[in-house]
Design an enzyme around this catalytic site. Sequence first.
Site, mmCIF file in Angstrom:
data_model
loop_
_atom_site.group_PDB
_atom_site.id
_atom_site.type_symbol
_atom_site.label_atom_id
_atom_site.label_comp_id
_atom_site.label_asym_id
_atom_site.label_seq_id
_atom_site.Cartn_x
_atom_site.Cartn_y
_atom_site.Cartn_z
ATOM 1 N N ALA A 106 24.377 4.537 -27.203
ATOM 2 C CA ALA A 106 23.918 4.356 -28.580
ATOM 3 C C ALA A 106 24.842 5.126 -29.519
ATOM 4 O O ALA A 106 25.444 6.128 -29.139
ATOM 5 C CB ALA A 106 22.481 4.843 -28.719
ATOM 6 N N GLY A 122 22.878 4.419 -23.492
ATOM 7 C CA GLY A 122 22.340 3.119 -23.852
ATOM 8 C C GLY A 122 23.061 1.972 -23.179
ATOM 9 O O GLY A 122 22.477 0.916 -22.945
ATOM 10 N N GLU A 139 21.466 1.669 -19.861
ATOM 11 C CA GLU A 139 20.126 1.111 -20.066
ATOM 12 C C GLU A 139 20.195 -0.381 -20.389
ATOM 13 O O GLU A 139 19.354 -1.164 -19.931
ATOM 14 C CB GLU A 139 19.430 1.866 -21.192
ATOM 15 C CG GLU A 139 19.100 3.304 -20.806
ATOM 16 C CD GLU A 139 18.663 4.153 -21.982
ATOM 17 O OE1 GLU A 139 17.640 4.852 -21.865
ATOM 18 O OE2 GLU A 139 19.346 4.137 -23.033
ATOM 19 N N GLU A 152 22.583 11.867 -21.813
ATOM 20 C CA GLU A 152 21.925 12.319 -23.054
ATOM 21 C C GLU A 152 21.640 13.809 -23.073
ATOM 22 O O GLU A 152 21.596 14.429 -24.144
ATOM 23 C CB GLU A 152 20.623 11.527 -23.255
ATOM 24 C CG GLU A 152 20.803 10.074 -23.646
ATOM 25 C CD GLU A 152 20.959 9.132 -22.467
ATOM 26 O OE1 GLU A 152 20.936 7.908 -22.680
ATOM 27 O OE2 GLU A 152 21.106 9.620 -21.313
#
Length: 258
Positions: free
Chosen positions: A65, A109, A112, A132
């Site tokens: 992200a 992300g 994911e 993260e």
Amino acid sequence: MSSEVIQLEIHDRVGLIRIHRPDAMNALNDAVMNGLRDALDQLEADTGIGCVVLTGSEKVFAAGADIVAMQNMDFAQAYSTDFITRNWERLRTCRKPLIAAVSGFALGGGCELAMMCDLVFASETARFGQPEIKIGTLPGAGGTQRLPRAVGKALAMDLCMTGRLMDAHEALRAGLVSRVLPAETLLEETLATAKKISEYSLPALMMMKEAVNRAYESPLSEGIWFERRMLHASFALQDQKEGMQAFVEKRTAKFVHR
């Protein structure tokens, strides 16, 4: 539909979505995720598409992200705007078969995003991780939930708590990816598999996808019951009649996706 950060190509009955944000390592911001959502909407509405492939570049699938876009966000903003849920979850609701073709980094992300797909084909250069913790937070698009289901609690804890990366072969052994392919043929072989899948009965594929996904979200007895009902329902398909008749007649089935 193509945008500056999402490129969409049609290959026979296969839709190819490419994340294209090279200046930011394919970091996933709203422009990318909204574009991905819109591309999926278009492909799902197209009756001529039977399978979807999601990829990035040779160097990076998606580096995670977009931290720059998130760094000043507070709780009220994240909650009120339904951060992540409003566009990322579109992958989870895609009913057609969805294959991730991962080359290079699939981090945070990006990892994911790959896990939301039905199949993950990785090049030998692929690297997966949920780093993260290194920026003082935790996964938020399913990393703490899908990763343990894919690789088990011990390895998921290892990856999430240390932030280390996992190469393609470890990911294959752990069950995170379906196949490891040479980097130079990753997309070609993925598209070939997608084309093969797309030639099967689309309603039967959608039923199968629902049944396999149910295994992750229900007890065994409930999953078996759901599978049985899907099997029963498949006997209403024109494709089921054609498929079995073709088998008896020793010929190739001609599916009409009904």
